[in-house]
Design a protein around this motif. Structure first.
Motif, short mmCIF file in Angstrom:
data_model
loop_
_atom_site.label_atom_id
_atom_site.label_comp_id
_atom_site.label_asym_id
_atom_site.label_seq_id
_atom_site.Cartn_x
_atom_site.Cartn_y
_atom_site.Cartn_z
N ALA B 228 9.69 4.34 -5.47
CA ALA B 228 10.55 3.84 -4.39
C ALA B 228 11.26 4.96 -3.65
O ALA B 228 11.40 4.92 -2.43
CB ALA B 228 11.60 2.88 -4.96
N MET B 229 11.70 6.00 -4.37
CA MET B 229 12.58 6.98 -3.76
C MET B 229 11.86 8.13 -3.03
O MET B 229 12.21 8.43 -1.90
CB MET B 229 13.55 7.55 -4.80
CG MET B 229 14.28 6.52 -5.67
SD MET B 229 15.15 5.25 -4.75
CE MET B 229 16.48 6.20 -4.03
N ARG B 276 4.89 2.46 2.64
CA ARG B 276 5.84 1.51 3.20
C ARG B 276 5.30 0.94 4.50
O ARG B 276 4.69 1.64 5.30
CB ARG B 276 7.16 2.23 3.39
CG ARG B 276 7.60 2.43 4.80
CD ARG B 276 8.84 3.27 4.84
NE ARG B 276 9.80 2.61 5.71
CZ ARG B 276 10.88 3.22 6.18
NH1 ARG B 276 11.15 4.46 5.83
NH2 ARG B 276 11.69 2.57 6.97
N THR B 277 5.52 -0.36 4.71
CA THR B 277 5.09 -0.99 5.96
C THR B 277 6.28 -1.08 6.90
O THR B 277 7.43 -0.93 6.48
CB THR B 277 4.54 -2.40 5.69
OG1 THR B 277 5.39 -3.06 4.75
CG2 THR B 277 3.14 -2.33 5.10
N GLU B 279 8.00 -3.34 8.37
CA GLU B 279 9.14 -4.24 8.21
C GLU B 279 10.03 -3.89 7.02
O GLU B 279 11.04 -4.55 6.79
CB GLU B 279 8.67 -5.70 8.14
CG GLU B 279 8.06 -6.12 6.81
CD GLU B 279 6.57 -5.84 6.71
OE1 GLU B 279 6.04 -5.14 7.61
OE2 GLU B 279 5.94 -6.29 5.74
N ASN B 280 9.65 -2.86 6.24
CA ASN B 280 10.44 -2.51 5.06
C ASN B 280 11.40 -1.35 5.32
O ASN B 280 11.07 -0.41 6.02
CB ASN B 280 9.53 -2.14 3.90
CG ASN B 280 8.89 -3.37 3.29
OD1 ASN B 280 9.48 -4.44 3.28
ND2 ASN B 280 7.67 -3.22 2.82
N PRO B 281 12.58 -1.41 4.69
CA PRO B 281 13.56 -0.35 4.91
C PRO B 281 13.24 0.92 4.13
O PRO B 281 13.75 1.99 4.46
CB PRO B 281 14.86 -0.97 4.38
CG PRO B 281 14.43 -1.99 3.39
CD PRO B 281 13.12 -2.52 3.87
N ASP B 282 12.45 0.84 3.07
CA ASP B 282 12.21 2.05 2.27
C ASP B 282 10.81 2.03 1.66
O ASP B 282 10.02 1.14 1.95
CB ASP B 282 13.29 2.19 1.19
CG ASP B 282 13.37 0.95 0.30
OD1 ASP B 282 12.48 0.07 0.40
OD2 ASP B 282 14.32 0.85 -0.49
N PRO B 284 7.55 4.90 0.07
CA PRO B 284 6.95 6.19 0.41
C PRO B 284 6.20 6.16 1.74
O PRO B 284 5.69 5.13 2.14
CB PRO B 284 5.97 6.42 -0.74
CG PRO B 284 5.63 5.06 -1.22
CD PRO B 284 6.85 4.22 -1.03
#
Lengths: 231, 471
Positions: B228-229, B276-277, B279-282, B284
């Motif tokens: 995630a990070m 990450r697509t 519409e996502n906030p976070d 890789p």
């Protein structure tokens, strides 16, 4: 980047498979005298029980979540959930929450307490420093006491795992029986366009790596609350 | 460089003489048996679930090339990258290149046995990158500079006091031997590592081919944070880990958790489909999947042992193995320990050097019974021995059998040999107890039986002399 080994590996696989292996039923039937029927792939009725009606599913979910050391909070309405969340914040002294933009979150999470809405972008260190992350979910799974999350339903990847506490907001109608139901729901909702990340959260983060002794809160949330909204 | 066999013998002698450690391993596994049985019994039909799992894996392997092609297309369609690595060096080079191209300085890694297979950490560190293992057990093993003891419970042999000392020396923590406090120390230490890392590396428990996803099973949340990070998520996985669809995970995830850890489901089971697509906030920006062959196709070509590739590395066979429990995981000297390791290592790394592992089994069958995907482990170990017997014998072996053959083919020589052997038996007995001598491996722990007063031939001659009828 070019990948010279791709065709090489695929060709080796095809070559290797020219000789067919005996099926599992043939292998494991070889000690028996009777011919063995082929194994099926229809596994659902072999799995742990998931309840056949709403009341059963709810009871199984609650028992499973409790065994996982997650906390089940029954709420009559969204307003009730809001009151219970505020009480929890007061009890624990929580001042900073993080959430995302979704109908339940907006109805339940007090705006003045949540400086971070992940949809608007966030600072990683700031998100790590909040008291709790609050998200919606795709569904709750009775069979395993799990919360199904996805990047779309839970405000991205980090909100449900980086803060020290994770609070899930779910409606009664979101409770499903088994893991198969959960995947069917995702399939029906998104079709071919699946979220880039989805999965199951089953209890708070845990480890048994030191002498096989259970410790909660290894890297992810130390506590998991499920606010179960009956309306 | 000593041979794997020499190292194995030395390590086994060392491990088995440490009774306190053996007791500790037995005790550590005690709780697992109880919770595994409880969760197995919660299945409405565990045996049927095993059959379904075996059948699904069997069908997936029969379709392996097609499944992997579909998988690659799906991942690439979402902007991810798939790289097929034939050898460990190809995999390492690709990963190093991704790191170099993106100026990666710090890597956070979650548990990934395939990376142990290709010695990835050494390669990354040699290139000047910081690599931190985030799974608590792997983190402890990394500080100990020791490979995992068990591929699911990496540091199950380490006592809390040892971890206390280790943490104080390496990460300057305070003095405590409380498991909860030690876990929190590691948590605090690693937290910033996720945030600062440029790249996260994870393994995968399943390749969900037709949905173009990989699935990761874990308890701690370290894998989710690693994916995630950081701005790059790289997955290293063996080509055999295929299941066709997400729906199949509804079978495999509970089975893996129950067989492997005695849990109904592990803490986090996460499927990743790409970067990450919009519409996502976070998430890789880059998503790489490295599919590793490393001789798996060679095992695939052996139709008799192909089902060894059904393995989902739950570790159930290690937990029940009387050999593993006594010699410990480090003795094997392999990436994969225990019965499954003994079965596949000769296939993956050569029978010549690794055949001894097929003999380090009592063939009791506990592993086969424990296996959730019904791999015929103990039968295959026996077949491995058969395969080993077809290899060209050593000179010593040839000489021994030539001598044996020659003596037994010449009656007079035979009689003479045994007369001499009887005479020098006390001497042989003495010599047999001297470590390092030819017979020591056998006689060191066994008594040489007393020879009978007279041999059959002598008694036969005696009887004839007394004119007794002998039919």
């Amino acid at each position: 980047m070019n990948n010279p080994s791709k065709e090489k590996v695929l060709a080796r696989i095809r070559e290797a498979l020219r000789l067919r292996a005996p099926s599992p039923a043939q292998i494991h039937g070889r000690h028996a005298n009777a011919p063995v029927a082929e194994y099926t792939r229809d596994f659902r009725d072999a799995m742990p029980p998931a309840g056949s009606n709403d009341a059963e599913r709810r009871a199984i979910f609650e028992a499973n979540l409790d065994a996982l050391k997650g906390q089940f909070v029954a709420c009559k309405t969204a307003a009730d959930a809001r009151a219970k969340l505020e009480a929890l914040c007061a009890e624990r002294g929580w001042a900073k929450l993080a959430t995302h933009r979704a109908p339940l979150c907006e109805a339940v999470v007090p705006a003045e307490k949540s400086p971070i809405i992940t949809d608007d972008g966030y600072d990683k260190n700031a998100l790590a420093a909040v008291d709790a992350g609050i998200t919606e979910c795709e569904c709750l799974v009775a069979q395993t006491g799990s919360v199904m999350f996805s990047t779309r339903a839970c405000g991205g990847r980090a909100l449900s795992v980086l803060p020290p506490v994770h609070i899930v907001l779910a409606k009664r109608s979101q409770l499903v029986g088994d893991l198969s139901d959960a995947y069917a729901l995702i399939r029906a909702k998104y079709g071919e366009n699946l979220p880039d990340c989805l999965g199951f959260i089953t209890g708070p983060s845990r480890t048994g790596d030191i002498e096989r002794i259970l410790v909660l809160g290894a890297h992810g949330p130390k506590e998991l609350f499920v606010f179960f909204i009956e309306e | 460089m000593s041979s794997p066999l020499t190292r194995f013998k030395a390590a086994v002698a060392d491990a088995t003489s440490n009774e306190a450690r053996r007791d500790f391993i037995y005790k550590a596994l005690g709780g697992y048996y109880v919770s595994r049985d409880k969760n197995k019994n919660n299945f409405r039909d565990w045996q049927k679930a095993r059959e379904c799992a075996a059948q699904t894996k069997y069908e997936s392997l029969n379709n392996l090339a097609e499944e992997l092609e579909i998988f690659s297309k799906k991942i690439e369609g979402r902007g991810g990258h798939v790289f097929f690595a034939s050898t460990p060096s190809e995999a390492r080079e690709y990963i190093l290149k991704v790191a170099r191209d993106n100026g990666v300085k710090k890597i956070i890694k979650s548990k990934c046995m395939t990376s142990e297979e290709i010695h990835l950490n050494d390669a990354l560190e040699a290139a000047g990158t910081e690599v931190v293992e985030s799974d608590l057990g792997e983190f402890i093993q990394q500080l100990r500079k020791e490979p995992p003891f068990h591929f699911v419970f990496p540091c199950m042999h380490v006592k809390r006091d040892e971890i206390n000392t280790l943490f104080q020396e390496n990460i300057h923590s305070r003095d405590t031997n409380n498991p909860a406090e030690l876990t929190m120390i590691a948590r605090e230490y690693l937290r910033q590592k996720y945030i600062d890392a440029d790249m996260g590396i994870t393994g995968a428990n399943f390749i969900v081919a037709r949905d173009g996803m990989i699935s990761v099973t874990e308890n701690e949340g370290n894998s989710r944070l690693s994916a995630a990070m950081p701005k790059i998520h790289l997955v290293l996985v063996g080509i055999e880990k295929v299941v066709p669809r997400l729906e199949d995970l509804a079978l495999f995830l509970p089975m893996l958790a129950t067989a492997g850890a005695g849990q109904p489901l592990t803490g986090y089971n996460t499927q990743y489909a790409g970067p990450r697509t919009a519409e996502n906030p976070d998430g890789p920006e880059q998503f790489h999947v490295v599919l590793l062959d490393n001789n798996r196709t060679q095992l695939l070509a052996d139709a008799e042992h192909r089902d060894a590739l059904h393995c989902m590395r739950c570790g159930a066979c290690l937990n029940v193995c009387p050999v593993f429990k006594n010699i410990g995981g480090l003795s094997y000297g392999t990436t994969y320990q225990g019965p499954i390791g003994s079965l596949i290592t000769p296939h993956l790394r050569g029978t010549k050097n690794w055949q001894h592992l097929s003999y380090s089994s009592s063939l009791c069958g506990a592993c086969t019974q424990a296996c959730p995907v019904k791999i015929d482990i103990h039968d295959h170990l026996l077949e491995n021995r058969r395969n080993a017997a077809t290899l060209a014998p050593s000179i010593l072996w040839k000489m021994i059998f030539f001598g044996f053959n020659f003596i037994f083919a010449h009656p007079k020589l035979y009689a003479l040999t045994f007369k001499i052997a009887k005479k020098i038996n006390p001497l042989t007995k003495l010599a047999g107890k001297v470590p390092g001598t030819l017979l020591y491996g056998w006689t060191g722990t066994r008594k040489l039986p007393e020879p009978p007063k007279s041999s059959f031939r002598e008694r036969f001659a005696e009887h004839k002399k007394q004119d007794l009828s002998v039919r």
